[in-house]
Design an enzyme around this catalytic site. Sequence first.
Site, PDB file in Angstrom:
ATOM      1  N   ARG A   1       0.932  -1.536  -0.121  1.00 43.51           N
ATOM      2  CA  ARG A   1       0.069  -0.250  -0.073  1.00 43.51           C
ATOM      3  C   ARG A   1       0.709   1.333   0.118  1.00 43.51           C
ATOM      4  O   ARG A   1       0.201   2.126  -0.530  1.00 43.51           O
ATOM      5  CB  ARG A   1      -0.463   0.035   1.111  1.00 43.51           C
ATOM      6  CG  ARG A   1      -2.180  -0.445   0.788  1.00 43.51           C
ATOM      7  CD  ARG A   1      -2.882  -0.331   2.063  1.00 43.51           C
ATOM      8  NE  ARG A   1      -4.196   0.075   2.303  1.00 43.51           N
ATOM      9  CZ  ARG A   1      -5.570  -1.519   2.688  1.00 43.51           C
ATOM     10  NH1 ARG A   1      -5.043  -2.293   2.703  1.00 43.51           N
ATOM     11  NH2 ARG A   1      -6.845  -1.294   2.502  1.00 43.51           N
TER      12      ARG A   1
ATOM     13  N   ARG B   1     -19.131  -1.487  11.204  1.00 44.61           N
ATOM     14  CA  ARG B   1     -16.978  -1.917  10.898  1.00 44.61           C
ATOM     15  C   ARG B   1     -16.304  -0.435  11.323  1.00 44.61           C
ATOM     16  O   ARG B   1     -16.719   0.662  10.751  1.00 44.61           O
ATOM     17  CB  ARG B   1     -15.978  -1.830   9.373  1.00 44.61           C
ATOM     18  CG  ARG B   1     -15.163  -3.164   9.446  1.00 44.61           C
ATOM     19  CD  ARG B   1     -14.323  -3.717   8.276  1.00 44.61           C
ATOM     20  NE  ARG B   1     -13.633  -2.711   7.695  1.00 44.61           N
ATOM     21  CZ  ARG B   1     -12.866  -3.124   7.043  1.00 44.61           C
ATOM     22  NH1 ARG B   1     -12.952  -4.517   6.294  1.00 44.61           N
ATOM     23  NH2 ARG B   1     -11.982  -2.788   6.359  1.00 44.61           N
TER      24      ARG B   1
ATOM     25  N   ARG C   1      -9.027   7.768   4.621  1.00 45.50           N
ATOM     26  CA  ARG C   1      -8.729   6.568   4.040  1.00 45.50           C
ATOM     27  C   ARG C   1      -8.483   6.493   2.407  1.00 45.50           C
ATOM     28  O   ARG C   1      -7.539   6.020   1.759  1.00 45.50           O
ATOM     29  CB  ARG C   1      -9.655   4.940   4.190  1.00 45.50           C
ATOM     30  CG  ARG C   1      -9.429   4.692   5.335  1.00 45.50           C
ATOM     31  CD  ARG C   1     -10.701   3.971   5.793  1.00 45.50           C
ATOM     32  NE  ARG C   1     -10.986   2.833   5.545  1.00 45.50           N
ATOM     33  CZ  ARG C   1     -11.285   1.999   4.828  1.00 45.50           C
ATOM     34  NH1 ARG C   1     -13.246   2.153   5.887  1.00 45.50           N
ATOM     35  NH2 ARG C   1     -12.019   0.307   4.796  1.00 45.50           N
TER      36      ARG C   1
END
Length: 188
Positions: free
Chosen positions: A88, A133, A144
């Site tokens: 990532r 979540r 994000r």
Amino acid sequence: MRIVLLGPPGAGKGTQAVRIAGEFGLPHISTGDIFRENVKSQTELGAEAQAYMDRGDLVPDSVVNRMVADRLERADCGHGFLLDGYPRTVPQAEELERVLDERGTPLDAVLRFEIEEDELFARLTRRAELEGRTDDTSTVIANRLHVYRTQTAPLEAFYAQRDLLRDVEAAGSVDEVTAHAMKVLPSR
Ligand code: B4P
């Protein structure tokens, strides 16, 4: 077959990873899943990762790299693997390249899942309702996506330079996306 799935949160990497790994008989290695399991079973690794995940930030490279290198040592990776959510960052991609070069087992393909941000928000908000979540709240989703644009998107150029990048249209139904992914994978 050694494959990496790349794409923003909500693009469907995890969903497609299960299908592709099943089709090719590969172990599915999701760094997000490994962290969530560790949080749930209250390990030291889970405690270290949780604060980063809850903010939508990336867990430090040193922690993730060690965890993945250990996982790739396991016998089930001998004939290949599917990495979902790793690498990532550019340093993670460089470390993965180093580990695989050392063994003489380079990657075969990197699938990039392409999709509009509006659809990502819609999918993650829906998941928040279903699964609860902690990183699917609107503020954390926005972070994000920002983290993806700034830290992960540079991997697209990294893998394009190595001629490994394959584009997958990730809008549409789960079956349609699977069909798109299968089309760009190297033949067995
Ligand atoms: P991940 O678990 O990788 O989270 P993600 O990017 O949201 O992907 P996920 O697989 O869950 O979602 P998907 O797109 O499949 O990472 C979570 C956190 O862990 C990170 O934020 C970070 O903190 C940490 N982490 C993980 N790896 C790391 C690394 N390498 N370095 C540092 N930190 C790391 O699906 C989203 C939703 O869309 C699902 O609900 C799904 O059902 C739905 N969906 C999928 N396909 C669809 C379709 N075609 N149509 C409609 N809905 C669809």
